[in-house]
Design a protein around this motif. Sequence first.
Motif, PDB file in Angstrom:
ATOM      1  N   ILE A 110       0.851  -1.210   0.000  1.00  0.00           N
ATOM      2  CA  ILE A 110       0.000   0.000   0.000  1.00  0.00           C
ATOM      3  C   ILE A 110       0.883   1.256   0.000  1.00  0.00           C
ATOM      4  CG2 ILE A 110      -0.374   0.307   2.527  1.00  0.00           C
ATOM      5  CD1 ILE A 110      -3.358   0.509   0.357  1.00  0.00           C
ATOM      6  N   LYS A 162      -4.843  -5.787  -6.014  1.00  0.00           N
ATOM      7  CA  LYS A 162      -4.399  -4.402  -5.809  1.00  0.00           C
ATOM      8  C   LYS A 162      -4.195  -4.226  -4.306  1.00  0.00           C
ATOM      9  CE  LYS A 162      -5.718  -1.810  -9.771  1.00  0.00           C
ATOM     10  NZ  LYS A 162      -4.992  -2.728 -10.623  1.00  0.00           N
ATOM     11  N   LYS A 164      -5.039  -2.012  -2.208  1.00  0.00           N
ATOM     12  CA  LYS A 164      -6.242  -1.635  -1.455  1.00  0.00           C
ATOM     13  C   LYS A 164      -7.141  -2.843  -1.245  1.00  0.00           C
ATOM     14  CE  LYS A 164     -10.459   1.014  -1.608  1.00  0.00           C
ATOM     15  NZ  LYS A 164     -11.163   2.232  -1.922  1.00  0.00           N
ATOM     16  N   GLN A 165      -7.311  -3.644  -2.307  1.00  0.00           N
ATOM     17  CA  GLN A 165      -8.164  -4.840  -2.212  1.00  0.00           C
ATOM     18  C   GLN A 165      -7.597  -5.812  -1.186  1.00  0.00           C
ATOM     19  OE1 GLN A 165     -11.126  -5.127  -3.834  1.00  0.00           O
ATOM     20  NE2 GLN A 165     -11.374  -6.828  -2.405  1.00  0.00           N
ATOM     21  N   TRP A 167      -5.832  -5.119   1.499  1.00  0.00           N
ATOM     22  CA  TRP A 167      -6.159  -4.600   2.832  1.00  0.00           C
ATOM     23  C   TRP A 167      -7.624  -4.833   3.177  1.00  0.00           C
ATOM     24  CZ3 TRP A 167      -4.176  -3.129   7.313  1.00  0.00           C
ATOM     25  CH2 TRP A 167      -2.803  -2.854   7.368  1.00  0.00           C
ATOM     26  N   HIS A 168      -8.501  -4.566   2.207  1.00  0.00           N
ATOM     27  CA  HIS A 168      -9.928  -4.731   2.496  1.00  0.00           C
ATOM     28  C   HIS A 168     -10.268  -6.187   2.785  1.00  0.00           C
ATOM     29  CE1 HIS A 168     -11.970  -0.715   1.616  1.00  0.00           C
ATOM     30  NE2 HIS A 168     -10.677  -0.496   1.676  1.00  0.00           N
ATOM     31  N   GLN A 208      -2.037   7.386   1.623  1.00  0.00           N
ATOM     32  CA  GLN A 208      -2.666   6.118   1.206  1.00  0.00           C
ATOM     33  C   GLN A 208      -3.604   5.552   2.273  1.00  0.00           C
ATOM     34  OE1 GLN A 208       0.475   6.999   0.968  1.00  0.00           O
ATOM     35  NE2 GLN A 208       1.650   5.793  -0.483  1.00  0.00           N
ATOM     36  N   GLN A 211      -7.242   4.863   1.625  1.00  0.00           N
ATOM     37  CA  GLN A 211      -7.733   3.651   0.952  1.00  0.00           C
ATOM     38  C   GLN A 211      -8.192   2.595   1.961  1.00  0.00           C
ATOM     39  OE1 GLN A 211      -5.118   2.212  -2.141  1.00  0.00           O
ATOM     40  NE2 GLN A 211      -4.276   4.248  -2.436  1.00  0.00           N
ATOM     41  N   LEU A 212      -7.807   2.772   3.217  1.00  0.00           N
ATOM     42  CA  LEU A 212      -8.233   1.823   4.254  1.00  0.00           C
ATOM     43  C   LEU A 212      -9.445   2.340   5.016  1.00  0.00           C
ATOM     44  CD1 LEU A 212      -4.800   0.854   5.880  1.00  0.00           C
ATOM     45  CD2 LEU A 212      -5.761   0.181   3.693  1.00  0.00           C
ATOM     46  N   HIS A 215     -13.132   1.070   4.688  1.00  0.00           N
ATOM     47  CA  HIS A 215     -13.587  -0.257   5.121  1.00  0.00           C
ATOM     48  C   HIS A 215     -14.366  -0.069   6.428  1.00  0.00           C
ATOM     49  CE1 HIS A 215     -13.618  -4.329   6.718  1.00  0.00           C
ATOM     50  NE2 HIS A 215     -13.349  -4.744   5.496  1.00  0.00           N
TER      51      HIS A 215
END
Length: 230
Positions: A110, A162, A164-165, A167-168, A208, A211-212, A215
Amino acid sequence: MGQTPTLHLLYSCPFCWKVRGLLEHLNVETDYVPVNGMRIKKDVAFTGDWGKVPVFTDEQGKHHVDSTPILRIIDEKYNGGKMASRGDRARQETWMEWVDAHLSKATVPILYGSLGSALKTTTRISKIENFGFISKRLYAWAGFPIMWGIIARKRVKKDGRKPKQLWHDLLTEFTDAHDGQPFFGGDAPDLVDFAAFGYMRSVSPYPQFRQLTDHTNGMAWYKRMEASLN
Ligand SMILES: N[C@@H](CCC(=O)N[C@@H](CS)C(=O)NCC(=O)O)C(=O)O
């Protein structure tokens, strides 16, 4: 009694944030000692050949290394080992391993997974870390192609998702394991919560982090963790 405990750390080091969160939660008076990222080994030479941060030095001057063992020692020394002994031991151990194996690997992608984000990260690091005049500039400009080109790109490619994906997905898996409770540890956080929180918090100084924050469950848990600090 004895001396005030110290934690040798780097602000950009996720392992250091794991320990710091627990110390803040338990309100342990600690002197935080930032090391120079270009000469970590020298700055923590007192640990022998371990050569990494975090290093926790207790009241008796004894040095403790490696973040997860340090978490257990701090719980033991300042909390009567209450976190380690609460709940199911096997579940706690399994998830501590899961957190250390997966969340630790999600921070580099990330922060450095694209050329733009790598530049943002190294510029920010050069501002917040304790570098000398020359090494600060050197790191800001030479650090990012190294982190991006060599380390992060390989990891992102290997995982296929990716950053971000990734982490999610991990936050979903982790918060699902809370079984409807506010924390992994139930109605209060335990060592697994502090390990996971440390990894996520280490991303928080960077752009960044946005991007978390979308969630929903992950962020609600993160805010509860923040609120549990002193
Ligand atoms: N397993 C260790 C890892 C610590 C670690 O790798 N720290 C990095 C900074 S994020 C470091 O000090 N690296 C210096 C080196 O390896 O030379 C822990 O959890 O504490």
